[in-house]
Design a protein around this motif. Structure first.
Motif, PDB file in Angstrom:
ATOM      1  N   THR C 181     -10.599  10.978   1.278  1.00 59.27           N
ATOM      2  CA  THR C 181      -9.293  10.339   1.411  1.00 59.27           C
ATOM      3  C   THR C 181      -9.052   9.884   2.853  1.00 59.27           C
ATOM      4  O   THR C 181      -8.589   8.763   3.096  1.00 59.27           O
ATOM      5  N   CYS C 213      -0.837   9.729   0.527  1.00 59.85           N
ATOM      6  CA  CYS C 213      -1.642  10.952   0.564  1.00 59.85           C
ATOM      7  C   CYS C 213      -1.397  11.655   1.900  1.00 59.85           C
ATOM      8  O   CYS C 213      -0.854  11.060   2.834  1.00 59.85           O
TER       9      CYS C 213
ATOM     10  N   THR D 181      -9.289   6.732  -3.230  1.00 64.84           N
ATOM     11  CA  THR D 181      -8.670   8.038  -3.440  1.00 64.84           C
ATOM     12  C   THR D 181      -8.857   8.506  -4.880  1.00 64.84           C
ATOM     13  O   THR D 181      -9.198   9.672  -5.125  1.00 64.84           O
TER      14      THR D 181
END
Lengths: 299, 299, 299, 299
Positions: C181, C213, D181
């Protein structure tokens, strides 16, 4: 001997045109650069004022241009080839471009009674000067037979790849494999160095074993392993990183259109992109090994 | 002629031991499989009850085992080689294992006055049977001279790679390049198919151009392109995907220890892993092309 | 209040031990560093001469060590924990190590009547000092209930993940996702910068959209976007690149053993490896964005 | 209330146009599908015979089309918007296309005195129906102020991203991060499953830790973990894999033009391509986890 219109007199096109003159053909040439044009005129060609003028009253038209956008403009512009060419004359394009554009250009040419044949080359500027290029020809069997005598004046191997566009497919697929293989050899050689084996010994083993490939036995990326390779002269004078990047871009674009995964090709493209972004775009693509070697080792 | 202890009589070890017998050497053999042992006894070897027994009263010890853990146990177990071997006897290990383990084993052997030489092979079971293996030897120049006559009974090329461990480095780096190259050729051939070129024509061009490599001109992954390749017989009988996966694991592990990036190698490892996870681990590794070809095309 | 043996007083272990003392527990501590030991003694702990001595006559043993090899040595050495511990005492290991080693250690402990519980942490040195760590606990339900009161002295969330080893699985899988990520956000932010959008605006959109995120809204790798992030203070003081590299190594190793592909994780590992090889191993792992930003832009 | 021309009445455009009608605007609508046109007419819009007709005598023009080629044709065709529009009228394009095309279209519009504003959306068909879309607007501050009241009839967040093209940049960069992601979470969840942790427990830990992201806490790819996620209803009804593939294609194309490496993005694109090639293009993109889960586990 033929009368040929030739458009595009760059690093590749100029020596190719020169070889056609040597082979005895008459050339009408055009380029956007006046000096490039002048040089060919001094070699015996006749200057044309536009692609249209170059294509007027000839038996063949050759084009050698940087990208599909240039080919489109040279073909379809108001002063373009299609505006000047007589019915029945064959256009041979030796630019490296995407197969989809080739098909579109062939359809346009077809509408006015002209064949459009893709014939990209391998062999680089060295092969262009020496007249030892390989031509990968896409077109019908009769197209192939018709263009072969002309191309033989500039190259040694004239290979018929299949229908229109397959010349580009052959070139793109070969260079996809080449781009991956070179980066793979770079990884293997740099890992071997880090693990303490003599690079010359390692290359010797690979070259007589299953790791054998052009990127190892002819153009090994480790300096000094192959004396005649660009790696042994500071990565100058070979196949530039930015050209490899262009070809990998054509390959991944073609794969996207064909809905075909290319895992390693897409990653290799990013590696050459990282090199180019760091300013190494003009170096031979075997300089990709710099991404792997520690600076202290490589110094 | 020599008296040799030989431990590990699997697909590779058994024919290698047999060739040593043919060359006139006397063999004390050990394997955990009684039937493997029996077969060699019938060929003229003497059965030993343990690695220790096999190593007792011999001039050389050869080992050919699946992984470093087996080598460790065969060497250092209570009934192991080091417990039976006389001072000054050389141990030659032809297993494919990591260079760091080789160095650890060599240090242990050194402590009790024995040389430990790494000598992994290429050439597969075919080469083992025919006695045409290539041995990549890591050790001192005198170690190399000493083991060469023995190895010559089992192989054609006995290459000195450098100090202890460099035999493994050579093998691992070659197979890293091989694993990448094969997947790269698979991508190129599958993309060519999807774009409409005849695979035979495409391979022909690559094999005379810069994409040329063993994975294309000898073991091409596209069925039918090379008649003698595993791809032309259902991907049977070559170098198994799980073996390639093991070697790429050794390469990426060695790279991790050496703090060396291996972008394409790490990705290629995942591709072979995906194949293996899907049940194709026993197929020749050129079956990696199945990840790229559409089922309808491939059927 | 309990009597606890504690082995491993590094950047994480020292503040954890200190918090156990603050919570009123009695500690017998051991570390290979005399100065680390001395600091804890000054805080009220009793120094032990070996892991064995630390584990003698206690109700719990805690270990906090760099890698599986250290845990093995601390447990099984002649002066190790297993040599000193009484039957029925529980060992809690908060090191981050591979799940397979955890199972092996648990089996060894089980043989002599001890439970071995894996309880790796998240929260970093800040959380260790503040006593706000998250513990991911692998073990039986009763193991979990038994260790929870002790761990509560050092952390805020004590999560039961399942059987022995699943604490490590949780940590490894979380950090696999984290490593991917963060590099993904770095790619997106650097691409946005190159395409001319204000990084603050781009982050604002991602953080309220599907790109949201932790790596974007809390630890954004672009300098200045999140004031409290390591990126805004020269990539100092966060989660070091070499620690991320270690955890991705554990993840890809575990995946290899489980025969599970991890395409992006393997590639992310190589990206952090490239950073570390270039000397950035001590910087916060969000410095991975330096692989993407042009130097002129990043200066 | 405004008079608005609206071109493109597909899955997104139709509900958007409907919401403009509900907000009290007068609409002249065009679509190549007669039935799509008829549905909007029944909702109160006036049908136009061409983009040109839709753009005649209005205060704004909205376009919502599949790709840049459609926008080009709708704008510049003989019956196109630019042929019908009055000087000073603003064109708002909510299609997701590449930033370079946006700039080219804006230049064309500018030449005849019209502003062209890019305003791609997030929120999907659900957000389009509910009128809760997010609009990412690229254009001058005054362009933004001018289009905001119109867009407010179709969405909740109207974000000014910067100059012309930055709306597309924001969308492309967000979806690049999203595509990476999601595949990263898929890898982590599948690895956790293979290593024996309960997926619900693993997701719970990630969602309160540094692995936290929309792809885990809102749209987790593991079936059953998030009840409202597409994964829990057979991967139907979310953001289709082929749409993610289109957006990753825009991202890697934009990166190529900007000479910017996107390692993980290029690899993620290949993973979604592999899914799509295998026939899963219509499933929600979180179905990428199928590439990682063993069939027996996933069944």
């Amino acid at each position: 001997m033929m009368k040929i219109g030739f458009v595009g007199l760059g690093n590749m096109g100029a020596p190719m045109a020169r070889n056609l003159l040597k082979a005895g053909h008459a050339l009408q040439v055009f380029d956007v650069s006046a000096s490039a044009l002048q040089t060919l005129v001094e070699a015996g060609a006749q200057a044309a004022a536009s692609p249209k003028a170059a294509a007027t009253d000839v038996e063949y038209v050759m084009t050698m241009l940087p990208a599909a956008a240039h080919v489109r403009s040279v073909l379809t512009g108001d002063d373009g080839v299609l505006a000047g060419i007589a019915r029945g004359v064959t256009i041979v394009d030796s630019s490296t471009i995407d197969p989809a554009s080739v098909k579109a250009f062939a359809a346009l040419a077809q509408q006015q009674g002209n064949a459009f044949v893709d014939a990209p080359v391998s062999g680089g500027t060295g092969g262009a000067v020496a007249g030892t290029l390989t031509f990968m020809v896409g077109g019908s069997a009769s197209d192939y037979e018709r263009v072969k005598p002309v191309l033989s004046g500039m190259g040694r191997n004239i290979v018929h790849c299949g229908d229109t566009g397959t010349g580009q497919v052959a070139k793109i697929c070969n260079n996809l494999v080449l781009g991956i293989t070179m980066a793979g050899v770079a990884e293997g050689m740099a890992l071997g160095e880090a693990l303490g084996i003599d690079p010359q010994v390692l290359a010797g083993i690979m070259n007589t074993s299953t790791g054998r490939c052009w990127s190892s036995d002819t153009c090994n990326p480790f300096p000094g392993v192959i004396g005649s390779a660009p790696a042994s002269r500071g990565y100058t004078g070979g196949f530039g990183t930015d050209l490899m990047l262009k070809d990998l871009g054509l390959a991944t674009d073609a794969a996207k259109l064909a809905r075909q995964p290319v895992f390693l090709g897409a990653l290799a493209q990013q590696l050459y992109q990282a090199m180019s972004t760091d300013g190494a775009g003009k170096l031979d693509f075997s300089a990709v090994i710099k991404l792997y070697r520690r600076e202290a080792d490589a110094a």
